[in-house]
Design a protein around this motif. Sequence first.
Motif: not given
Length: 456
Positions: A315-335
């Motif tokens: 992600s922007e600084f460090f830590g992958s987008i997957d880890s942010l999603i796992a921590e509930g800090r980011a969301y991911k969806a198909d639509t």
Amino acid sequence: INKETEVVIIGGGGSGLAAAVSAHQNGAKVLVLEKMPNVGGNTLISGAAYNAVDPKRQGAAGIEDSIEKHYTHTYEGGDKLGKPELVRTLVENAYPTLEWLESLGMKYEDTIETIVGSLWARGHIPVEPLGTGYVNAYMNYIKQHSDEIEIITHAKATDLIVEDGRITGVNAEGENGKIVAKASKGVIIATGGFSANVEMRESYNTIWPSLKNLKTTNQPGATGDGIVMAEKVGANLIGMEYIQLHPTGDPKTGGLDGNVARDIEDNIFVNKNGQRFVDEGSRRDVMSKAILEQEGATMWVIVDKHSYPEGSDDSEFFGSIDSLIAEGRAYKADTLEELAQMMGINPENLVKTVAEFNKHVESKTKDQFGRTLYRNKIDTAPFYGGARVPVVHHTMGGIEINKDAQVLDKDGKIIPGLYASGEVTGGVHGSNRLGGNAMADINVFGKIAGASAAKN
Ligand code: ADP
């Protein structure tokens, strides 16, 4: 304990360490006093992008730029309230100082980025995470010259020693009692800003509504000590009311990490109603003010697969987008609808907002908020989003210096033996600092302060 040296530096953040290396390269014996258990200050945890006009890297990417442009962006981006002499020194020395850093082992990516609130693509991104590269580069040099550069941590400077109108040293509280550090050539104040000092922030703030409840990106040592010490010996303070809010802080911690955005060209900001409300490429004060006016004083940053082509990228600084999603800090969806539902914002409006935005990406035309920076459309699943809030990030005001980093008194006269550099100073950024200009500022003026003091 009593210490005698040539140059004493208060504060071991980026600017203090730059000053230490530079003073030593100019022949001085140096002592650095740092109140925290470790050196690095806010520099260590900053976004760390460094603005400089760089024909090599910008040229390769086809980005047009010039020293004049950097000057104009900086000066006008701070409402022409900076000191022209300091802005000029900043932009002219940004690239030579970057090359000096590289000579000390600092490494930057080959690509150039447009940082949040930087207004132009001239941000150099360190290879090492956040500001660690700067601190490591300086500390490597300092360790190699440890016979002539001493660092004492847990040493909190409390006041400056004045003899016959000249600053000759510093009193500090060390781990084992009082330290009296005498400096035959000069004292450099590099104690950073006061974003972590809620009381001081409140007392100088006349521009924002109360900042009492806002979080800060800063480390707890950023309490403005150097400003208070300098004021006591007659230094002039300028621009103290200009406090920078960063628009993309983490709602829980106030940190800059965890933002789903990677490059401002590819993201949009929406409110709870799923609507855009500001130019995402504008000044930090403009964006922060706009967010504070939205419901819940919160916004959501939206991007798509273009920002994460591999899916698991950082992600922007460090830590992958997957880890942010796992921590509930980011969301991911198909639509986009699904994404909006997960984040609790209006789904129909988000779809409409993105469609409208995509039209502008296609035509590359200025939209109703004045946005002109575009690259990819937001049209490829998966979509990503996360909430962000304004946080107290940087204090533009502070000790007045001249272009040689000498501290000035209220009559504009030089206070002999006293220098300052970095966030503790005022007048470089006017009312609003451009993203990416702090790293240039603290390193350029740290290097100058070290050289000025050593040559004294
Ligand atoms: P800059 O970016 O201007 O270098 P930083 O925040 O990175 O500013 O660094 C400032 C450093 O000064 C921090 O490490 C902070 O802990 C230190 N500091 C602040 N006040 C004092 C003090 N009174 N005595 C010694 N060190 C201090």
